[in-house]
Design a protein around this motif. Structure first.
Motif, PDB file in Angstrom:
ATOM      1  N   GLU A 194      13.045 -53.542  89.385  1.00 19.68           N
ATOM      2  CA  GLU A 194      12.720 -52.384  88.550  1.00 19.68           C
ATOM      3  C   GLU A 194      11.685 -52.749  87.490  1.00 19.68           C
ATOM      4  OE1 GLU A 194      15.934 -49.919  87.097  1.00 19.68           O
ATOM      5  OE2 GLU A 194      17.307 -50.898  88.484  1.00 19.68           O
ATOM      6  N   ARG A 195      11.077 -51.743  86.934  1.00 17.65           N
ATOM      7  CA  ARG A 195      10.180 -51.896  85.786  1.00 17.65           C
ATOM      8  C   ARG A 195      10.785 -51.084  84.662  1.00 17.65           C
ATOM      9  NH1 ARG A 195       6.325 -51.019  90.332  1.00 17.65           N
ATOM     10  NH2 ARG A 195       5.644 -53.119  90.838  1.00 17.65           N
ATOM     11  N   VAL A 196      10.828 -51.659  83.483  1.00 13.84           N
ATOM     12  CA  VAL A 196      11.493 -51.024  82.352  1.00 13.84           C
ATOM     13  C   VAL A 196      10.484 -50.823  81.229  1.00 13.84           C
ATOM     14  CG1 VAL A 196      13.326 -51.257  80.630  1.00 13.84           C
ATOM     15  CG2 VAL A 196      13.696 -52.097  82.964  1.00 13.84           C
ATOM     16  N   VAL A 197      10.434 -49.623  80.691  1.00 11.49           N
ATOM     17  CA  VAL A 197       9.587 -49.331  79.536  1.00 11.49           C
ATOM     18  C   VAL A 197      10.504 -49.100  78.344  1.00 11.49           C
ATOM     19  CG1 VAL A 197       7.924 -47.731  78.526  1.00 11.49           C
ATOM     20  CG2 VAL A 197       7.760 -48.353  80.943  1.00 11.49           C
ATOM     21  N   VAL A 198      10.296 -49.898  77.298  1.00 10.00           N
ATOM     22  CA  VAL A 198      11.082 -49.787  76.078  1.00 10.00           C
ATOM     23  C   VAL A 198      10.344 -48.843  75.134  1.00 10.00           C
ATOM     24  CG1 VAL A 198      12.115 -51.058  74.158  1.00 10.00           C
ATOM     25  CG2 VAL A 198      11.960 -52.135  76.413  1.00 10.00           C
ATOM     26  N   VAL A 247       6.673 -51.356  74.978  1.00  9.39           N
ATOM     27  CA  VAL A 247       6.418 -52.485  75.875  1.00  9.39           C
ATOM     28  C   VAL A 247       6.995 -52.170  77.246  1.00  9.39           C
ATOM     29  CG1 VAL A 247       6.459 -54.218  74.038  1.00  9.39           C
ATOM     30  CG2 VAL A 247       8.553 -53.709  75.257  1.00  9.39           C
ATOM     31  N   ALA A 248       6.511 -52.902  78.230  1.00 10.10           N
ATOM     32  CA  ALA A 248       7.045 -52.773  79.587  1.00 10.10           C
ATOM     33  C   ALA A 248       7.571 -54.128  80.018  1.00 10.10           C
ATOM     34  CB  ALA A 248       5.962 -52.298  80.544  1.00 10.10           C
ATOM     35  N   LEU A 249       8.732 -54.137  80.611  1.00 10.53           N
ATOM     36  CA  LEU A 249       9.293 -55.356  81.184  1.00 10.53           C
ATOM     37  C   LEU A 249       9.006 -55.323  82.681  1.00 10.53           C
ATOM     38  CD1 LEU A 249      12.815 -55.364  79.482  1.00 10.53           C
ATOM     39  CD2 LEU A 249      10.782 -56.602  78.770  1.00 10.53           C
ATOM     40  N   VAL A 250       8.277 -56.319  83.144  1.00  9.79           N
ATOM     41  CA  VAL A 250       7.994 -56.462  84.573  1.00  9.79           C
ATOM     42  C   VAL A 250       8.334 -57.884  84.960  1.00  9.79           C
ATOM     43  CG1 VAL A 250       6.185 -54.702  84.611  1.00  9.79           C
ATOM     44  CG2 VAL A 250       5.571 -57.076  84.214  1.00  9.79           C
ATOM     45  N   ALA A 267      -0.162 -44.787  76.302  1.00  6.49           N
ATOM     46  CA  ALA A 267      -0.114 -45.802  75.261  1.00  6.49           C
ATOM     47  C   ALA A 267       0.051 -45.106  73.922  1.00  6.49           C
ATOM     48  CB  ALA A 267      -1.393 -46.625  75.289  1.00  6.49           C
ATOM     49  N   PRO A 268       0.771 -45.730  72.974  1.00  9.69           N
ATOM     50  CA  PRO A 268       1.015 -45.074  71.697  1.00  9.69           C
ATOM     51  C   PRO A 268      -0.254 -44.640  70.990  1.00  9.69           C
ATOM     52  CG  PRO A 268       2.362 -47.041  71.881  1.00  9.69           C
ATOM     53  CD  PRO A 268       1.445 -47.010  73.075  1.00  9.69           C
ATOM     54  N   GLY A 269      -1.334 -45.390  71.051  1.00 11.36           N
ATOM     55  CA  GLY A 269      -2.556 -45.029  70.358  1.00 11.36           C
ATOM     56  C   GLY A 269      -3.489 -44.162  71.167  1.00 11.36           C
ATOM     57  N   SER A 270      -3.094 -43.778  72.371  1.00  9.57           N
ATOM     58  CA  SER A 270      -4.011 -43.059  73.249  1.00  9.57           C
ATOM     59  C   SER A 270      -3.931 -41.545  73.099  1.00  9.57           C
ATOM     60  CB  SER A 270      -3.749 -43.440  74.705  1.00  9.57           C
ATOM     61  OG  SER A 270      -2.503 -42.943  75.120  1.00  9.57           O
ATOM     62  N   ARG A 271      -3.029 -41.061  72.275  1.00 10.62           N
ATOM     63  CA  ARG A 271      -2.900 -39.621  72.113  1.00 10.62           C
ATOM     64  C   ARG A 271      -3.950 -39.116  71.141  1.00 10.62           C
ATOM     65  NH1 ARG A 271       1.643 -41.754  72.992  1.00 10.62           N
ATOM     66  NH2 ARG A 271       3.103 -40.952  74.467  1.00 10.62           N
ATOM     67  N   PRO A 272      -4.463 -37.927  71.394  1.00  3.90           N
ATOM     68  CA  PRO A 272      -5.443 -37.375  70.469  1.00  3.90           C
ATOM     69  C   PRO A 272      -4.809 -37.083  69.117  1.00  3.90           C
ATOM     70  CG  PRO A 272      -4.944 -35.803  72.228  1.00  3.90           C
ATOM     71  CD  PRO A 272      -4.197 -37.071  72.530  1.00  3.90           C
ATOM     72  N   PRO A 273      -5.598 -37.122  68.046  1.00  2.00           N
ATOM     73  CA  PRO A 273      -5.056 -36.801  66.722  1.00  2.00           C
ATOM     74  C   PRO A 273      -4.490 -35.396  66.711  1.00  2.00           C
ATOM     75  CG  PRO A 273      -7.346 -37.563  66.576  1.00  2.00           C
ATOM     76  CD  PRO A 273      -6.999 -37.455  68.018  1.00  2.00           C
ATOM     77  N   GLY A 274      -3.499 -35.188  65.889  1.00  2.00           N
ATOM     78  CA  GLY A 274      -2.916 -33.851  65.769  1.00  2.00           C
ATOM     79  C   GLY A 274      -1.773 -33.615  66.716  1.00  2.00           C
ATOM     80  N   GLY A 275      -1.189 -34.676  67.285  1.00  2.85           N
ATOM     81  CA  GLY A 275      -0.003 -34.515  68.118  1.00  2.85           C
ATOM     82  C   GLY A 275      -0.289 -33.906  69.466  1.00  2.85           C
TER      83      GLY A 275
END
Length: 96
Positions: free
Chosen positions: A26-30, A38-41, A72-80
């Protein structure tokens, strides 16, 4: 698709998560507050991602798309902008 788990739960279940990744494939995303951290692989997956060979060249695509589909946490456009979801309101009978 990767299995998602909040960081607080992942702390309590780290040994089990490691076993799921290593032995269950499995692959786990925390996540924290619903955002991927993070992702556990497995080490084998990591090796294939870092050093693809001709035989495994196409195999990393499912790993990458699985994790990157979470964003990715920083990949979202500003303003939610969130996960690219949009909504439009149309008056009844008006299309377009």
């Amino acid at each position: 698709m990767a299995y998602e788990i909040p960081v607080t739960q992942a702390r309590a279940e780290l040994a089990e998560l490691i076993n799921r990744v290593v032995y269950g494939g499995e692959r786990v995303v925390v996540t924290r507050h619903g955002k991927p951290l993070v992702a556990l692989v497995s080490a084998a997956d990591l090796e294939r991602l870092e050093h693809p060979t001709a035989e495994t060249e196409g195999e990393e695509a499912p790993v990458i798309s699985s994790v990157s589909s979470l964003g990715a946490p920083g990949s979202r456009p500003p303003g939610g902008g969130g996960y690219g979801l949009t909504a439009e309101h149309h008056r009844p009978g008006v299309h377009g």
